[in-house]
Design an enzyme around this catalytic site. Structure first.
Site, PDB file in Angstrom:
ATOM      1  N   PHE A 111      11.210  -9.380  -6.301  1.00 49.56           N
ATOM      2  CA  PHE A 111      11.463  -8.820  -5.822  1.00 49.56           C
ATOM      3  C   PHE A 111      12.534  -8.580  -5.220  1.00 49.56           C
ATOM      4  CE2 PHE A 111      10.526  -4.447  -4.305  1.00 49.56           C
ATOM      5  CZ  PHE A 111      11.178  -4.101  -4.683  1.00 49.56           C
ATOM      6  N   ASP A 182       1.954 -11.676  -4.982  1.00 53.97           N
ATOM      7  CA  ASP A 182       2.960 -10.269  -4.836  1.00 53.97           C
ATOM      8  C   ASP A 182       1.920  -9.614  -6.090  1.00 53.97           C
ATOM      9  OD1 ASP A 182       3.665  -7.780  -4.983  1.00 53.97           O
ATOM     10  OD2 ASP A 182       5.654  -8.279  -3.421  1.00 53.97           O
ATOM     11  N   TYR A 207       1.171   2.218  -4.574  1.00 53.63           N
ATOM     12  CA  TYR A 207       1.965   3.512  -4.525  1.00 53.63           C
ATOM     13  C   TYR A 207       2.269   3.411  -6.046  1.00 53.63           C
ATOM     14  CZ  TYR A 207       6.223   1.693  -2.974  1.00 53.63           C
ATOM     15  OH  TYR A 207       7.136   1.107  -2.294  1.00 53.63           O
ATOM     16  N   LYS A 208       2.127   2.329  -6.551  1.00 58.19           N
ATOM     17  CA  LYS A 208       2.402   1.901  -8.548  1.00 58.19           C
ATOM     18  C   LYS A 208       0.952   2.463  -9.149  1.00 58.19           C
ATOM     19  CE  LYS A 208       5.918  -1.066  -6.744  1.00 58.19           C
ATOM     20  NZ  LYS A 208       6.990  -0.513  -7.354  1.00 58.19           N
ATOM     21  N   ARG A 356      13.766   0.528 -17.595  1.00 56.97           N
ATOM     22  CA  ARG A 356      11.847  -0.603 -17.671  1.00 56.97           C
ATOM     23  C   ARG A 356      11.220   1.567 -18.374  1.00 56.97           C
ATOM     24  NH1 ARG A 356       9.796  -2.335 -12.382  1.00 56.97           N
ATOM     25  NH2 ARG A 356      10.259   0.419 -11.724  1.00 56.97           N
TER      26      ARG A 356
END
Lengths: 397, 397
Positions: A111, A182, A207-208, A356
């Site tokens: 990322f 991560d 927040y995922k 995605r």
């Protein structure tokens, strides 16, 4: 699992939400909880709420809860700041603990913020470190005695590939390096076993899959063996051994608390805690089974019903190499995702050409997958995505 | 001014709240606003809310509003992260812009996090910088060609002394140094004139006089002339020129946006925006007049009614040297503050011996001051504060 927890989320009617890996859905009751925090805790207790409602320990308290989701001890995890800032703290620690080694090793498709932060850190230090990027399958070959730290996202945000944390950690450590994992795309989606993998450091997103609300604080993990070996550079007052003594000299708190920086955003932190409390009710092994059933069904459905349109599966078929998402490449992926969103199937697009789809096993079920596949097939069959309004690029996250 | 805005806050019945300089009071309507954000924006728009409700620009949008309170251009201010983290970014910039100079100059009684962050930064850099602490009245004498940056909180958090930003900035710059001002105790309490003072960098707090809610994001200011001269070390993805291009190389955004790091805590950010929108309705000059009238009345009242108990005024009498707070020293200050809080007058204690009273001119009026003085006088006259329950130290913020 599915039916129990799907009812605990409030999703818009008619929407199939396959983007919980960008922003988790809203748990029922979180609005009322935050309303109470604002009206009663802030409004009535005012400054006294820091003690009366234990706001002062929110970073440690929520961290200890997250520890239960990622295979860590409660005193090894903090909820704090953003993923980027936590990467800075943990990468700085890892470099300091490996003096004389100059390489941060990662992959070019990690990322971006992980790479940007590593680059910013070493430019700032200006001591000859380099950020070396190699494809995931070449990592082991590049683990030599120049490598200070290997940093990877456990599930690749683009392809959905799940890396073998235990194996790569063992190989990195055998070469004398440390690891910063991560967990943004794994924590809450499947069991994560940091200590069983002997991980050194980790960070992750609130927040995922933790459903903590937009921009919820992130988290970090520091293995007990490293906690008191280094004092991280963002040495703010709440990471002090005695923050309220107000002494001019910084003395780091014992343990992971020295990774605290400043005052946490309480409203966002307590919304995160609400999401995590819900998550802690789930059986992570059962969630993992559900997640694999969902991604299997989606891959199978797309292969059966969406064939002939040039979609290329990027996600590994092997269960032990798959996260909780399915990605396809297609040159017109952007427009296809826009058409899907307009049809109520929310996935997301990742440059340059990736469609995605995230499958949050807490609130997505096989019926959702079937509907999503059917809507996707219809869009492809009818060419809906070719309409001009789906071609215009907007910012997306 | 007073009556107009006092009605806009919801304060507990019977409480005189003289601690808005630690945590601002709750604006009426903020709970309903955040409830709407959670239920409608997060709950209904989900990931689409980043564009549909412009969450993606919240750091710039709220920053531009704060700019109107601190004498800056809208493109010079961001709402972001915590004060500590913003100090790290701006101090790192100031040091980089003054290569060859080794000293960060401040005072020993600057707010501790300012000193801790400066110390953490220079230890991390390990390039021979030192943090030199001298009393405020000796600063000018120490501004020599070794000084890279002068950093000060514009109002001293302990004494309430207001420093002369324009003069000290001019003197620092005449010596070739840059300035990082901490506005935590001035923004929202009085007019701040960053550009008219030719300030270089500044940071400040969202949860004190801006009434942004507990742990609200902080802010930072970078003068236009410095924005593109340096790329700060916390180079997270949202500070990238094209965050959604997901390229492996970091390219800093133009302007102050390169000081953005990661995803902002949206709920806390939008509560802050609500507080700032209210603040922007006020006339800052009128607020300053009100603030001085309140602190004058409190000092006068304590002198008249609380004499003979050994309270020592720490706050300057001169208006141009006084912030919006009044502080007294007393060896039993801790117990006195506890007794005051029990009597409904909320001030706070700062180690080792300081009784601190903040007067937020938006919602405190002269009647509040009169009641506070009378309750304080009664506590001193009756020795209420000697009761055992007021001696036990708790954590406070």
């Amino acid at each position: 699992v599915t039916h129990t927890f799907k009812d605990r989320f409030d999703l818009p009617e008619g929407v199939i939400y396959l983007d919980g890996n960008s922003l988790g859905a809203m748990p029922r009751g979180v609005a009322a909880h935050i309303d109470q925090v604002i009206r009663n805790e802030w409004g009535r207790s005012l400054i006294r709420a820091w003690n009366a409602h234990d706001w002062v320990n929110v970073q440690q308290r929520v961290g200890a809860k997250i520890a239960g989701l990622v295979g860590a001890h409660p005193d090894e995890v903090l909820s704090a700041d953003s993923t980027s800032i936590n990467l800075y703290k943990t990468l700085a620690a890892a470099l300091a603990l490996r003096p004389g080694r100059t390489v941060i090793l990662s992959t070019p498709d990690n990322f971006p913020t992980d790479l940007y932060i590593a680059g910013g850190l070493i430019a700032h230090l200006d001591r000859g470190h380099t950020l070396k990027l190699v494809p995931a399958d070449e990592i082991e070959a590049h683990l030599d005695d120049t490598v200070a730290v290997l940093t990877l996202t456990q599930v690749n945000y683009r392809t959905g590939e799940l890396y073998d944390m235990a194996r790569l950690t063992e190989r990195a450590q055998a070469a004398g390096a440390l690891t910063v994992w991560d967990l943004s795309h794994t924590a809450g989606a499947m069991p994560v076993v940091l200590n069983a993998s002997r991980a050194d450091f980790a960070v992750g997103c609130g927040y995922k899959y933790l459903n903590g609300g937009p921009g919820a604080p992130a988290f970090l993990f520091v293995a007990r063996r490293w906690q008191d070996q280094f004092s991280q550079p963002l040495s703010g007052w709440l990471g002090h051994a005695q923050p309220f003594a107000f002494t001019p000299d910084y003395v780091p708190a014992d343990g992971v608390s020295r990774y605290v920086v400043g005052t946490p955003p309480v409203l966002s932190s307590l919304a995160l805690e609400f999401g995590i409390d819900l998550m802690l009710e789930a059986d992570l092994q059962a969630l993992r089974h559900q997640s694999l059933a969902l991604t299997d069904a989606f891959i199978d459905g797309v292969h059966r019903k969406c064939a002939g349109h040039g979609l290329k599966l990027l996600t590994p078929m092997a269960h032990d190499r798959r996260g909780s998402q399915v990605s396809f490449a297609h040159p017109d992926g952007y427009a296809m995702i826009q058409a899907l969103i307009a049809a109520g199937v929310i996935g997301d697009f990742r440059a340059p050409d990736i469609l995605r789809f995230g499958f949050t096993p807490l609130y997505i079920d096989l019926d959702d997958v079937a509907v999503a596949v059917d809507r996707f097939a219809l869009i492809l069959r009818e060419g809906t995505w070719r309409a001009p309004q789906f071609q215009v690029r907007k910012k997306v996250t």
